[in-house]
Design a protein around this motif. Structure first.
Motif, PDB file in Angstrom:
ATOM      1  N   LEU A 249       0.820  -1.205   0.000  1.00 33.60           N
ATOM      2  CA  LEU A 249       0.000   0.000   0.000  1.00 33.60           C
ATOM      3  C   LEU A 249       0.860   1.263   0.000  1.00 33.60           C
ATOM      4  N   GLY A 250       0.698   2.084  -1.020  1.00 36.28           N
ATOM      5  CA  GLY A 250       1.298   3.405  -1.014  1.00 36.28           C
ATOM      6  C   GLY A 250       2.726   3.474  -1.538  1.00 36.28           C
TER       7      GLY A 250
ATOM      8  N   PRO B 114      11.039 -17.888  -0.872  1.00 34.59           N
ATOM      9  CA  PRO B 114      10.838 -17.977  -2.326  1.00 34.59           C
ATOM     10  C   PRO B 114       9.976 -16.823  -2.828  1.00 34.59           C
ATOM     11  N   PRO B 115       9.998 -16.538  -4.135  1.00 40.15           N
ATOM     12  CA  PRO B 115       9.268 -15.386  -4.678  1.00 40.15           C
ATOM     13  C   PRO B 115       7.773 -15.455  -4.396  1.00 40.15           C
ATOM     14  N   THR B 116       7.218 -14.327  -3.977  1.00 38.65           N
ATOM     15  CA  THR B 116       5.786 -14.209  -3.696  1.00 38.65           C
ATOM     16  C   THR B 116       5.217 -13.107  -4.575  1.00 38.65           C
ATOM     17  N   GLN B 117       4.023 -13.343  -5.124  1.00 37.77           N
ATOM     18  CA  GLN B 117       3.390 -12.336  -5.972  1.00 37.77           C
ATOM     19  C   GLN B 117       2.936 -11.150  -5.114  1.00 37.77           C
ATOM     20  N   ALA B 118       3.292  -9.956  -5.555  1.00 42.04           N
ATOM     21  CA  ALA B 118       2.955  -8.743  -4.801  1.00 42.04           C
ATOM     22  C   ALA B 118       2.405  -7.692  -5.750  1.00 42.04           C
ATOM     23  N   VAL B 119       1.349  -7.020  -5.326  1.00 41.08           N
ATOM     24  CA  VAL B 119       0.723  -5.989  -6.148  1.00 41.08           C
ATOM     25  C   VAL B 119       0.760  -4.655  -5.417  1.00 41.08           C
ATOM     26  N   ALA B 120       0.973  -3.588  -6.174  1.00 41.22           N
ATOM     27  CA  ALA B 120       0.989  -2.238  -5.600  1.00 41.22           C
ATOM     28  C   ALA B 120      -0.399  -1.629  -5.686  1.00 41.22           C
ATOM     29  N   MET B 121      -0.856  -1.042  -4.591  1.00 32.86           N
ATOM     30  CA  MET B 121      -2.159  -0.387  -4.540  1.00 32.86           C
ATOM     31  C   MET B 121      -2.049   0.939  -3.801  1.00 32.86           C
TER      32      MET B 121
END
Length: 286
Positions: free
Chosen positions: A219-220, A247-254
């Motif tokens: 967030l942010g 291990p790699p984790t999917q992350a999204v920016a909001m």
């Protein structure tokens, strides 16, 4: 001078927000104190003392020595805490984080960590002690004044709006894992320095490793830059997906809830990102 009793509800709210933005968190007195009257009274006391000064100087040396001996000795000044060099503090944080085998141990390690100056000024370490039922980890930047006071992430109005945001796509935010990249509130709510952020990084990365979320929501501005290393603003990064952690984790920016409070027109952008996030989860579960 306008009295508080003359303000309406909207003006009072604006005044409170002004003080909150200025870093005022608590009212320490139940009643107002007239500091001008205090100063006038103090000045009146000092005048007779100044007129008595020539008589004091006329005292014989032995009398002055006796008077000095009768005065209590000043209290020793406490030594200022010595700051730990940045690289050493980061290594201390890395060792403490890696030693934790679950979130409860990680929170305990943060509570007892003394390598970051933010811990000395904060009331509480704001960090989850267990993971939520849903495989979603939501990161904010730093604790708010309410978070710092309660020791719970997103316990302020930001948390209420966050719950509404995720509730709109059928996610109970109470079932997610809520955290901040920096577990201690900086003084006055200022942004963490780069050194402070790096000291806190091992704890954030260890949280991802232990919580094992399927998705991370960043967030942010600060949070997204913290994890991705990007220098772009959140409006350029929102909706984009990254891989973070090991291990790699999917992350999204909001957008952060504060972004929506500051610019309500951004709610349509946040809604579009939430719908895309919902679609991504459905595809992952298909």
């Amino acid at each position: 001078m306008i009295e508080v009793s003359q303000l309406n509800a909207g003006e009072l709210a604006a005044l409170l927000h002004f003080h909150a933005d200025a870093g005022v968190e608590f009212l320490l007195e139940d009643e107002g104190i007239d500091r001008f009257a205090e100063f006038a009274a103090s000045a009146a006391i000092r005048v007779p003392a100044q007129t008595a000064a020539p008589q004091e100087r006329a005292q014989r040396p032995s009398e002055r020595q006796s008077a000095a001996a009768a005065k209590p000795a000043p209290r020793p000044v406490s030594a200022t805490a010595v700051a730990i060099p940045g690289e050493e503090a980061i290594e201390m944080a890395r060792r403490a984080a890696e030693a934790a085998t679950n979130l409860a141990e990680l929170k305990q390690a943060i509570d007892s960590f003394e390598g970051c100056n933010l811990r000395a000024s904060a009331r509480n370490s704001v960090f989850p002690s267990e993971a939520g039922a849903l495989p979603i980890l939501v990161f904010g930047a730093t604790p708010s004044a309410e978070d710092d006071r309660e020791g719970i992430p997103f316990s302020s109005a930001h948390g209420e709006l966050l719950a509404k945001m995720f509730g709109a796509i059928g996610i109970d935010v109470a079932q997610t894992t809520l955290a901040h990249t920096v577990p201690w509130r900086p003084p006055g709510g200022r942004p963490p320095t780069p050194a402070e952020a790096e000291i806190c990084r091992p704890f954030a990365m260890r949280l991802i490793a232990l919580a094992k979320p399927r998705f991370v929501v960043m967030l942010g501005n600060f949070t997204t830059r913290f994890f991705t290393g990007s220098t772009e603003a959140i409006h350029a990064l929102r909706g984009q997906w990254f891989e973070i952690g090991t291990p790699p984790t999917q992350a999204v920016a909001m957008l952060h809830p504060q972004d929506l409070m500051t610019a309500p027109l951004s709610k349509r952008l946040a809604w579009a990102d939430l719908l895309a996030f919902e679609q991504r989860m459905k595809q992952a579960n298909a």
